[in-house]
Design a protein around this motif. Structure first.
Motif, PDB file in Angstrom:
ATOM      1  N   GLY A 293     -10.102   5.224 -11.911  1.00  0.00           N
ATOM      2  CA  GLY A 293      -9.311   6.422 -11.650  1.00  0.00           C
ATOM      3  C   GLY A 293      -9.158   6.737 -10.172  1.00  0.00           C
ATOM      4  O   GLY A 293      -8.462   7.677  -9.794  1.00  0.00           O
ATOM      5  N   ALA A 294      -9.792   5.944  -9.314  1.00  0.00           N
ATOM      6  CA  ALA A 294      -9.653   6.120  -7.863  1.00  0.00           C
ATOM      7  C   ALA A 294      -8.325   5.518  -7.408  1.00  0.00           C
ATOM      8  O   ALA A 294      -7.746   4.680  -8.100  1.00  0.00           O
ATOM      9  CB  ALA A 294     -10.813   5.434  -7.149  1.00  0.00           C
ATOM     10  N   PRO A 295      -7.840   5.924  -6.241  1.00  0.00           N
ATOM     11  CA  PRO A 295      -6.595   5.337  -5.738  1.00  0.00           C
ATOM     12  C   PRO A 295      -6.703   3.819  -5.581  1.00  0.00           C
ATOM     13  O   PRO A 295      -7.739   3.306  -5.163  1.00  0.00           O
ATOM     14  CB  PRO A 295      -6.422   6.000  -4.370  1.00  0.00           C
ATOM     15  N   SER A 296      -5.637   3.115  -5.935  1.00  0.00           N
ATOM     16  CA  SER A 296      -5.582   1.664  -5.724  1.00  0.00           C
ATOM     17  C   SER A 296      -5.437   1.392  -4.234  1.00  0.00           C
ATOM     18  O   SER A 296      -4.550   1.944  -3.586  1.00  0.00           O
ATOM     19  CB  SER A 296      -4.380   1.053  -6.464  1.00  0.00           C
TER      20      SER A 296
ATOM     21  N   ALA B 144       3.267   6.149  -5.354  1.00  0.00           N
ATOM     22  CA  ALA B 144       3.237   6.250  -6.812  1.00  0.00           C
ATOM     23  C   ALA B 144       1.957   6.911  -7.318  1.00  0.00           C
ATOM     24  O   ALA B 144       1.837   7.195  -8.511  1.00  0.00           O
ATOM     25  CB  ALA B 144       3.369   4.862  -7.432  1.00  0.00           C
ATOM     26  N   GLY B 145       0.986   7.119  -6.432  1.00  0.00           N
ATOM     27  CA  GLY B 145      -0.303   7.657  -6.871  1.00  0.00           C
ATOM     28  C   GLY B 145      -1.024   6.670  -7.767  1.00  0.00           C
ATOM     29  O   GLY B 145      -1.721   7.065  -8.709  1.00  0.00           O
TER      30      GLY B 145
ATOM     31  N   GLN C  23       0.829  -1.208   0.000  1.00  0.00           N
ATOM     32  CA  GLN C  23       0.000   0.000   0.000  1.00  0.00           C
ATOM     33  C   GLN C  23       0.861   1.255   0.000  1.00  0.00           C
ATOM     34  O   GLN C  23       0.538   2.234  -0.673  1.00  0.00           O
ATOM     35  CB  GLN C  23      -0.958   0.006   1.189  1.00  0.00           C
ATOM     36  N   ASP C  24       1.958   1.233   0.733  1.00  0.00           N
ATOM     37  CA  ASP C  24       2.858   2.392   0.758  1.00  0.00           C
ATOM     38  C   ASP C  24       3.412   2.704  -0.628  1.00  0.00           C
ATOM     39  O   ASP C  24       3.477   3.869  -1.036  1.00  0.00           O
ATOM     40  CB  ASP C  24       4.009   2.179   1.743  1.00  0.00           C
TER      41      ASP C  24
ATOM     42  N   PRO D  37      -6.844  -3.469  -7.036  1.00  0.00           N
ATOM     43  CA  PRO D  37      -7.211  -3.198  -8.416  1.00  0.00           C
ATOM     44  C   PRO D  37      -6.275  -2.151  -9.024  1.00  0.00           C
ATOM     45  O   PRO D  37      -5.827  -1.218  -8.349  1.00  0.00           O
ATOM     46  CB  PRO D  37      -8.632  -2.630  -8.294  1.00  0.00           C
ATOM     47  N   THR D  38      -6.007  -2.327 -10.298  1.00  0.00           N
ATOM     48  CA  THR D  38      -5.171  -1.373 -11.022  1.00  0.00           C
ATOM     49  C   THR D  38      -5.455  -1.531 -12.510  1.00  0.00           C
ATOM     50  O   THR D  38      -6.447  -2.147 -12.892  1.00  0.00           O
ATOM     51  CB  THR D  38      -3.675  -1.587 -10.670  1.00  0.00           C
TER      52      THR D  38
END
Length: 162
Positions: free
Chosen positions: A24-27, A17-18, A11-12, A144-145
């Motif tokens: 389009g939401a944050p992973s 990395a954004g 997660q870090d 998700p990505t």
């Protein structure tokens, strides 16, 4: 489990990395009800096609780790991949080798969050999907990505691996 060091490390990296998901939401790393040691199990738990799972497979390539992110819908052609990369010996890594280079166990290896950089290839078959899911550092965790985001956050190279 959300506080597991591997999940936090993944997660870090995603946050730094954004990284974004298909909307389009944050992973965000999510926990599944049960461990998903296979692409089929992860896909079933998420209610998606197995091809949308980005398997993180670690290979030993002439003694050096190679991370291949491949669609769960097919297998890596190790002979063809080795030839295309100029590798003499390419084989699935032993669990100890995987853990030594990723800090994670087989079935939960994430594309990111490792102790050091790994040469990474990202299967071009994953570009067919608006959103893909990858392991989050332990067998119960996924995130998700998108295909472009996988390339970007891993520094990986696109490759035909099947």
């Amino acid at each position: 489990m959300q506080s597991h060091p591997n999940v936090r490390a993944v997660q870090d990296v995603l946050d730094a990395a954004g990284a974004r998901d298909g909307s389009g939401a944050p992973s965000v790393v999510r926990l599944l009800p049960d461990a998903a040691h296979t692409a089929a199990a992860a896909a079933e738990s998420l209610g998606i096609g197995v091809g949308q799972i980005a398997n993180s497979l670690v290979f030993e390539a002439d003694g050096v780790p190679l991370l291949v992110l491949t669609s769960g819908a097919h297998r890596v052609d190790t002979v063809g991949l080795a030839a295309s990369l100029g590798i003499t010996r390419l084989r699935r890594a032993a669990p100890e080798f995987v853990r030594a280079h990723t800090g994670q166990v087989i079935g939960g290896v994430a594309p990111v969050g490792h102790p050091g950089p790994l040469r990474t290839l990202v299967d071009t078959a994953l570009r067919e999907y608006d959103e893909v899911w990858a392991a989050g550092g332990v067998p119960q965790a996924v995130f998700p990505t998108t295909y472009p985001e996988l390339l970007r956050v891993t520094g990986g190279a696109p490759a035909e691996v099947a």
